[in-house]
Design a protein around this motif. Structure first.
Motif, mmCIF file in Angstrom:
data_model
loop_
_atom_site.group_PDB
_atom_site.id
_atom_site.type_symbol
_atom_site.label_atom_id
_atom_site.label_comp_id
_atom_site.label_asym_id
_atom_site.label_seq_id
_atom_site.Cartn_x
_atom_site.Cartn_y
_atom_site.Cartn_z
ATOM 1 N N VAL C 288 34.615 75.599 53.743
ATOM 2 C CA VAL C 288 33.788 74.631 53.022
ATOM 3 C C VAL C 288 33.547 73.432 53.932
ATOM 4 C CG1 VAL C 288 34.373 75.259 50.649
ATOM 5 C CG2 VAL C 288 35.884 73.731 51.939
ATOM 6 N N GLY C 289 32.464 72.721 53.629
ATOM 7 C CA GLY C 289 32.173 71.493 54.387
ATOM 8 C C GLY C 289 31.513 71.743 55.725
ATOM 9 N N GLU C 290 31.910 70.950 56.682
ATOM 10 C CA GLU C 290 31.313 70.875 58.026
ATOM 11 C C GLU C 290 31.233 72.212 58.760
ATOM 12 O OE1 GLU C 290 30.946 67.679 60.414
ATOM 13 O OE2 GLU C 290 29.911 67.568 58.470
ATOM 14 N N LYS C 291 32.209 73.064 58.513
ATOM 15 C CA LYS C 291 32.290 74.295 59.279
ATOM 16 C C LYS C 291 31.448 75.421 58.690
ATOM 17 C CE LYS C 291 36.861 73.656 61.304
ATOM 18 N NZ LYS C 291 38.263 74.092 61.120
ATOM 19 N N ARG C 292 30.653 75.087 57.682
ATOM 20 C CA ARG C 292 29.829 76.106 57.025
ATOM 21 C C ARG C 292 28.361 75.812 57.253
ATOM 22 N NH1 ARG C 292 31.679 79.140 52.598
ATOM 23 N NH2 ARG C 292 30.053 80.667 52.125
ATOM 24 N N LEU C 293 27.575 76.848 57.471
ATOM 25 C CA LEU C 293 26.128 76.667 57.599
ATOM 26 C C LEU C 293 25.575 76.009 56.341
ATOM 27 C CD1 LEU C 293 24.716 80.007 59.116
ATOM 28 C CD2 LEU C 293 24.849 77.766 60.214
ATOM 29 N N PRO C 294 24.580 75.156 56.484
ATOM 30 C CA PRO C 294 24.023 74.449 55.335
ATOM 31 C C PRO C 294 23.429 75.371 54.268
ATOM 32 C CG PRO C 294 23.217 73.480 57.384
ATOM 33 C CD PRO C 294 23.971 74.708 57.754
ATOM 34 N N ASN C 295 23.087 76.593 54.669
ATOM 35 C CA ASN C 295 22.333 77.406 53.709
ATOM 36 C C ASN C 295 23.089 78.603 53.169
ATOM 37 O OD1 ASN C 295 22.324 79.049 55.990
ATOM 38 N ND2 ASN C 295 20.308 79.895 55.466
ATOM 39 N N ASN C 296 24.382 78.685 53.439
ATOM 40 C CA ASN C 296 25.114 79.903 53.074
ATOM 41 C C ASN C 296 26.068 79.723 51.894
ATOM 42 O OD1 ASN C 296 27.795 81.477 53.281
ATOM 43 N ND2 ASN C 296 26.364 82.762 54.422
ATOM 44 N N VAL C 297 25.931 80.621 50.935
ATOM 45 C CA VAL C 297 26.880 80.698 49.825
ATOM 46 C C VAL C 297 27.402 82.128 49.798
ATOM 47 C CG1 VAL C 297 27.102 80.675 47.302
ATOM 48 C CG2 VAL C 297 25.703 78.932 48.453
ATOM 49 N N ASN C 298 28.702 82.290 49.777
ATOM 50 C CA ASN C 298 29.240 83.639 49.702
ATOM 51 C C ASN C 298 30.452 83.646 48.781
ATOM 52 O OD1 ASN C 298 30.734 86.100 50.238
ATOM 53 N ND2 ASN C 298 29.345 86.384 51.975
ATOM 54 N N VAL C 299 30.363 84.472 47.765
ATOM 55 C CA VAL C 299 31.461 84.530 46.793
ATOM 56 C C VAL C 299 31.821 85.979 46.496
ATOM 57 C CG1 VAL C 299 30.940 82.349 45.618
ATOM 58 C CG2 VAL C 299 29.768 84.446 44.905
ATOM 59 N N SER C 300 33.099 86.189 46.202
ATOM 60 C CA SER C 300 33.501 87.501 45.717
ATOM 61 C C SER C 300 33.767 87.360 44.225
ATOM 62 C CB SER C 300 34.778 87.976 46.408
ATOM 63 O OG SER C 300 34.483 88.337 47.725
ATOM 64 N N ILE C 301 33.127 88.225 43.488
ATOM 65 C CA ILE C 301 33.281 88.170 42.040
ATOM 66 C C ILE C 301 34.089 89.394 41.641
ATOM 67 C CG2 ILE C 301 32.036 88.102 39.849
ATOM 68 C CD1 ILE C 301 29.716 86.786 41.285
ATOM 69 N N ARG C 302 35.281 89.153 41.234
ATOM 70 C CA ARG C 302 36.172 90.293 41.015
ATOM 71 C C ARG C 302 35.754 91.144 39.837
ATOM 72 N NH1 ARG C 302 42.345 89.652 42.576
ATOM 73 N NH2 ARG C 302 42.042 91.850 42.123
ATOM 74 N N TYR C 303 36.137 92.375 39.930
ATOM 75 C CA TYR C 303 35.942 93.362 38.868
ATOM 76 C C TYR C 303 34.485 93.765 38.672
ATOM 77 C CZ TYR C 303 40.435 91.172 38.120
ATOM 78 O OH TYR C 303 41.663 90.620 38.329
ATOM 79 N N VAL C 304 33.640 93.375 39.603
ATOM 80 C CA VAL C 304 32.270 93.915 39.577
ATOM 81 C C VAL C 304 31.935 94.354 40.997
ATOM 82 C CG1 VAL C 304 31.424 92.573 37.611
ATOM 83 C CG2 VAL C 304 31.249 91.648 39.930
#
Ligand SMILES: Cc1ncc(COP(=O)(O)O)c(C=O)c1O
Ligand SMILES: Cc1ncc(COP(=O)(O)O)c(C=O)c1O
Ligand code: FES
Ligand code: FES
Lengths: 125, 394, 394
Positions: C288-304
């Motif tokens: 999170v923060g400075e070390k992440r590209l401004p345009n990237n969101v990545n999440v793992s949604i469990r059980y799907v």
């Protein structure tokens, strides 16, 4: 590719032609690309009074030939002797990298024509 | 200023219909065909349609088409990919002396890396002898690579016969058809071709896209590794607008080929004959008639140099090309003209006009009016021409 | 139907200004830049301008830019070209486990052909440790190749530090900057990079064009042989419209980078936090923060499962991507997520949203409104979720 000045000298080459009874003639072939230039000198005292050329070659070859004739007209032969390939290219506002060798043609032919003049002089003496 | 484009073998304008479709794929249907979502699906479908359009023009199946970034890459993929796939079987490759640099340089690269290369000569019309190919075949020959039609002199090669030979000997046969595509019929089945190179920008399609036909069952090692696109033969995000434009251009070429050829043959012959009639000391390079591409004119004009001709034509708005050393980075004149037996000096003054769909008879008249004047002027400057005049007079 | 495109890391639409310029070069200024005539000269000039535009965005000199057909080819050229150039010096290559396939597959191809490969692991945020790289260096190491920012989780790597290390040891350093270009500043001097890959279609330029920065003095063997274009580094008729479009896109990216980043960081955090707040059992992947590209969101949604999520989103017009095995040809989930230590099951349900210039806050609201419903529906179907509910109840 070429500067305006190159194109000007290519389109309206100065001093094209031959000369009857020239004092010096120099002809060189460009071993690299097979182009040929011949230059004729009319020399009085040690001043180059008139100069003519003929060239079979690329745009740069024609332009450098034309340029070199302009550069030497009215000069002494010593002054003409020190005109280098680079000086001719520079006078044209530069040549593309792959065309730098073309300027050899003009300067070499000039130097050869002056050499021919010296030879003839020696023979006369 | 008037502009007459006669350099269609170098590259063509994109057909307006092709350009319009491409536009849609740049700005609206921009999805990546590998994506699961709708943006991806709509381009994926278009990709397969384009593949089909290319396949149809050469008598292939869709699955046999691999899109590349152009003719050069397709040539490299064919040659390096076959060499790599078959290096254990043999190391001998056969090509001809009039191939495009994309083939010649690639073969020479292999030669430097342990392969054996036989370069077949051509006759004075620029045509490869099938017999010479036959004689060159060895037990360890793995690849024969020759072009369908030559880009400089328009000579059409006996592909079907060489194909038969290759098939008999179980040798992979690659054909560079960049110049023939859309100009004369191609059928990979009838010609017994295993690999065939085509390119978009020579047929009113976009630059930066081409394709390699790979006959079902023929194995090549990929040149570019990565995401595994194009059935793992060519990785990289697909150049969708380019591919779609190329597909459309192939479709149009199929429809127009016969008409285009008829019209261009007429202009070609008018130009070629007109030059010969109007200018002294001219030599036509390449074959005449059936064995010549409909759009190619190539002449050597003695005692003048090619680049000077080009520049002078250019000042009158006429775009052509030349086999002169002076126009190339290397300092040798065209390897094709030299291969056909022309001496340096004559190859040096050669000129190629390559016709296209938009050229008119009136444009040809303009060239025929201007060219003799240019040649006259340049010959007046030429130390070589002097000698001709003098020897005539004496 | 409403369409919300949140897959800009896969590919972007072409900027209308870019597309308009390209059009001119398809249909009017179509000359081949190698040609002597006016049609050629006008494109040649444009070619050099584009080269300059690309160079400026990464702090390089024009001459150091070689145009290719895309990021994948540039990665291959860098890696294979260095390996070939330095094979006599050494055979050891260092890379990381989260590289794009264009790098990983190419390195593995070399490994199969006699090279030694060390693959550096990453931490749980997807960041390579400089220390691990240092430990991996051997006397025969010829190349270190790592990415600037990861395409899946947006993690930004300590390039300048690795560059320093490479320089100290005289090792060629290649950086895949396909995802970072135009999003965060790049300077090849400050970062001590020798080779750097960029691509057009990730920055609102065209597909099918990319470039490799090659530091002056660094030698690579070409991948594609032929006419000797691009200072003999990459043969093939130049994809002029593509190159010009890419150049323009670089110029625009330079101008807009700061604004774009600011805007996208806001949307990114809104989306990321919104998902975490609204949905249970969610894990944010990457830093999170400075070390992440401004345009990237990545999440793992469990059980799907990822593909089911994508298809459900797609039915509502939302385009995203996933690290699920089910969306890829291979059956393993994302090597990046696995490399970060995620277990199979969790990697399987991951979702990437990648923002672009056109996205609005309202679109993010729409996703935040729809996604929980989708997850809810899919979890109702999931036997894994059952167990969670049951264990909660009991
Ligand atoms: C016969 C031939 N082969 C290959 C090529 C290379 O194709 P491309 O320009 O698409 O790289 C050309 C044209 O330049 C060609 O004329
Ligand atoms: C990090 C990274 N490297 C390389 C590539 C390949 O680039 P291209 O799609 O231009 O071939 C991509 C995108 O697909 C990427 O995200
Ligand atoms: S003199 Fe032949 S290239 Fe200029
Ligand atoms: S269950 Fe179908 S690919 Fe995963």
């Amino acid at each position: 590719m070429y500067t305006e000045k190159v194109m000007d000298h290519f389109t309206n080459p100065r001093n094209v032609g031959e000369m009857e009874n020239p004092d010096g003639v120099g002809e060189v072939g460009n071993a690299k690309c097979g182009d040929i230039m011949r230059i004729y000198l009319d020399i009085e005292g040690d001043i180059i009074k008139d100069v003519k050329f003929k060239t079979f070659g690329c745009g740069a070859a024609v332009a450098t030939s034309s340029m070199v004739t302009e550069m030497v007209k009215g000069k002494t032969i010593d002054e003409a002797m020190v005109i280098s390939n680079a000086a001719v290219a520079e006078a044209l506002g530069g040549l593309p990298e792959t065309k730098m060798h073309c300027s050899n043609l003009a300067a070499d032919a000039l130097h050869k024509a002056i050499g021919d003049y010296h030879d003839k002089q020696q023979k006369k003496e | 200023m008037r502009r007459v484009y006669l350099d269609h073998s170098a590259t063509t304008p994109v057909d307006p219909e092709v350009a319009a479709i491409m536009m849609t794929y740049y700005t609206e249907k921009y999805g990546n065909p590998s994506s699961v979502h709708g943006f991806g699906r709509e381009t994926k479908q278009a990709l397969e349609q384009a593949r089909n359009q290319v396949a149809e023009l050469i008598g292939a199946a869709s699955r046999e088409i691999t899109f590349t970034s152009g003719g050069t890459e397709a040539d490299n993929l064919a040659i390096l990919g076959t060499a790599e796939a078959l290096r254990k079987k043999g190391k001998h490759i056969i090509t001809s002396c009039i191939e495009h640099h994309a083939v010649l340089e690639t073969c020479e690269y292999l030669e430097k890396n342990g392969f054996d290369l036989t370069v077949i000569p051509v006759d004075e019309e620029g045509i490869i002898s099938v017999d010479e190919v036959r004689k060159a075949i060895r037990p360890d020959t793995i690849l024969i690579t020759v072009m369908h039609a030559n880009n400089e002199v328009g000579s059409i090669q006996p592909i079907a016969e060489i194909g038969k030979l290759a098939k008999e000997h179980g040798i992979v046969f690659h054909v560079d058809a960049v110049q023939s595509l859309g100009k004369i019929p191609i059928n990979v089945e009838e010609m017994n071709v295993d690999l065939l190179t085509v390119s978009g920008h020579k047929i009113y399609g976009p630059k930066g896209v081409g394709a390699l036909y790979v006959r079902k069952g023929v194995r090549i090692v990929p040149l570019i590794h990565g995401g595994g696109q194009e059935r793992k033969r060519r990785s990289g995000t697909e150049n969708m607008p380019g591919i779609i434009g190329f597909g459309k251009a192939c479709e149009l070429a199929g429809q127009r080929m016969a008409d285009d050829a008829k019209k261009q043959i007429k202009l070609r012959d008018k130009l070629m004959n007109g030059i010969v009639e109007r200018i002294e000391y001219v030599k036509v390079n390449g074959p005449v008639g059936e064995k010549r591409l409909p759009n190619n004119v190539n002449v050597s004009i003695r005692y003048v140099e090619g680049e000077s001709l080009l520049l002078s034509l250019d000042m009158l708005g006429i775009a052509a090309s030349s086999g002169s050393a002076c126009t190339s980075g290397s300092l040798d004149p065209s390897h094709v003209l030299l291969g056909m037996g022309l001496i340096h000096e004559i190859a040096h003054g050669s000129l190629r006009f390559s016709l296209g769909r938009q050229n008119t008879e009136e444009e040809i008249d303009y060239v025929l009016e201007q060219l003799p004047k240019i040649v006259e002027r340049l010959r007046m400057m030429s130390p070589l021409y002097d000698q001709v005049i003098h020897s005539k007079q004496s």
